[in-house]
Design a protein around this motif. Structure first.
Motif, short mmCIF file in Angstrom:
data_model
loop_
_atom_site.label_atom_id
_atom_site.label_comp_id
_atom_site.label_asym_id
_atom_site.label_seq_id
_atom_site.Cartn_x
_atom_site.Cartn_y
_atom_site.Cartn_z
N PRO A 66 8.47 56.41 -32.20
CA PRO A 66 8.31 57.01 -30.88
C PRO A 66 8.39 58.53 -30.88
N SER A 95 8.24 63.86 -28.69
CA SER A 95 7.58 62.59 -28.40
C SER A 95 6.26 62.47 -29.15
N SER A 96 6.04 61.32 -29.78
CA SER A 96 4.77 61.06 -30.45
C SER A 96 3.65 60.84 -29.45
N ASP A 97 3.99 60.57 -28.20
CA ASP A 97 2.97 60.36 -27.17
C ASP A 97 2.51 61.65 -26.51
N GLN A 102 12.15 65.58 -26.82
CA GLN A 102 12.96 64.44 -26.39
C GLN A 102 14.44 64.69 -26.64
N THR A 312 15.03 59.53 -35.70
CA THR A 312 14.66 58.40 -34.84
C THR A 312 15.77 57.36 -34.83
N SER A 319 20.48 55.19 -27.65
CA SER A 319 19.51 54.89 -26.59
C SER A 319 20.11 54.08 -25.46
#
Lengths: 322, 322
Positions: A66, A95-97, A102, A312, A319
């Protein structure tokens, strides 16, 4: 900005330790690297001679994760005179998106220590004899301690010796590490130390070899993890020639800053084209050790993919927190 | 870790604006770069094609400044579809004495916007005619707005035209920028737009030239600040040949990712060995513009030294706070 998670060194140390999960995460990172698709640019390196400092920045994008980490690792070598460790640093996770920040991991180098030790465990898991019980550690710093702990996660180590340039430090560390089924002693003779271990880990900042090739014996595995810059060198270049198998974390890096660099410069080692990487062995593309009498070498310089993996992993551990 | 300062975008926007002080700070950064001693490694660039993203990391060490910045600039080009800007990012400031993290500037790209606009002002201050009153801006994005504001800090600009691929955006920006002694209009014809300005600033992500050489007239100064990657190109390569003076922010960078790259590739420009940098003109090593009828070009790709300068400036602005 309220969605950016900021974690301090204390928080990270409380939640994350050198355990099987950390080793698995790093093993998986090397496997992903071998399978392809990972983008890992060359390290950004900056030298600041007038303050005797340097900075390395590493990053890697791993498809499927992610986020990806950018790690800053400063080394300021006058720090000990000021009562500070030479190295420190932190990571940022994007963020990979979307590329948005993040998390900021103010780990002060702790996650690097973890992922470096975990890589030692991964190398031993895939290259050392499965019956390895004796470990030799060259060096008496933090990684000496952590590499020995890491080996115990993957092999039934019950005896270890430590050699260090400063015999007092070796003795102190040996004393501290003894216990919980492990007997550790300091060994002032580096040859005797080298001959002892089924697994040898070199963890020094040496710029001249500390491990000679004629000290090696059949069946040994060597992990050289001290060299991470072009000026460093722990293994006598003949070690690479003597070994049955040389494995890099990343060939493109070890050629520039690992033990491979020194061996290539010495003109001793020529097969650099076909050398396997640790990930090739993990995914079964290369058989790795095929006989218990072989000598194997893992040359670890540290990769951005390890940083992205451990960052990660760290974020995942938090999380569920609010 | 409690001594690490964390500043958010809102805090930074509240405290720092595009003003004379910011321009002076960036001017001084270019001067320091020219005087020597600055360490500025090549940009770390990572492309992530499967998510249409990229990351640039820049840094520079400037002797005499208390800290140095590491800047992460992501560009994720599917973001607009998600309602997010393509670019974001942040900076970390490390101590020049110890390498320890001093501050995390969660500026989301704001400081980059500032230092980029300030560099435009510096270029105009040292290269544009002192009586320049008319500005032309190609592009209608955030930098179009900020570059126009920046020009007004250094030249008596009272009229401006804006050309953009999307005429509606040009019209909207022209309307918004009109006022406080400035008259701005949209100009749909790029040739007419180009002929208008005493100063032309190109601020687009163009990959094919938008400014033609035969549109230039004597006395103009052009700042091309859109190109910061090898695929981008705003100026017809003949512009560089037509100009009396070509100035780079950093020759090593403009050769790889600026307008110079395109001109060299087109085989039009050959004098790349002796080209001055902006800092050479600031410190008087190169005379810069020597006649009001000359055509000058500043090719700005953005440098790590600007990042370190603006980050240090930002931290200084907060230094008196608890």
């Amino acid at each position: 900005m309220s969605d950016i998670r900021i974690l301090t060194e204390d928080q990270l140390r409380d939640r994350l330790t050198l355990d099987q999960a950390a080793v698995d995460v790093i093993e998986n990172a090397f496997a992903t690297l071998a399978r392809g698709g990972v983008v890992m640019p060359p390290i950004l390196s900056m030298h600041m001679p007038d303050v005797n400092g340097e900075l390395d920045v590493k990053t890697a994008y791993v498809p499927g994760l992610p986020g990806f980490a950018v790690k800053m690792s400063p080394g300021f070598f006058d720090n000990p005179r000021k009562g500070l460790p030479s190295t420190s640093g932190m990571m940022v996770v994007l963020s990979s998106d979307t590329g948005r920040v993040q998390a900021v991991l103010l780990d002060n180098g702790y996650l690097t220590d973890l992922r470096t030790a975990a890589a030692g465990a991964v190398a031993a898991r895939h290259l050392a004899r499965s019956d390895a019980r004796r470990a030799t550690v060259f060096g008496a710093g933090l990684q000496a301690r952590m590499q020995l702990q890491a080996l115990r996660l993957v092999r039934p180590i019950d005896q270890a010796v430590i050699w260090a340039r400063d015999p007092d430090k070796a003795a102190t560390l040996a004393q501290q590490m003894t216990g919980q089924g492990l007997q550790v002693s300091a060994q002032p003779d580096p040859e005797q130390a080298a001959r002892f271990g089924d697994i040898i880990v070199t963890t020094t900042p040496a710029t001249h070899p500390i491990l000679r090739a004629d000290w090696l014996r059949p069946g040994q595995h060597v992990t050289a993890m001290g060299s991470d810059q072009a000026g460093k060198n722990e293994l006598d270049p003949h070690c690479l020639d003597r070994a049955d198998l040389y494995v890099a974390d990343r060939i493109g890096q070890t050629r520039l800053m690992g033990e491979l660099r020194a061996a290539l410069e010495a003109g001793i080692f020529s097969g650099a084209g076909d050398l396997p990487e640790l990930g090739d062995i993990i995914i079964g593309r290369h058989p790795g050790r095929t006989h218990s009498d072989q000598i194997t070498i893992a040359d670890l310089t540290g990769t951005g993919v390890q940083d992205t993996a451990i960052a990660t992993h760290a974020l995942a551990a938090f999380s569920k927190d609010p």
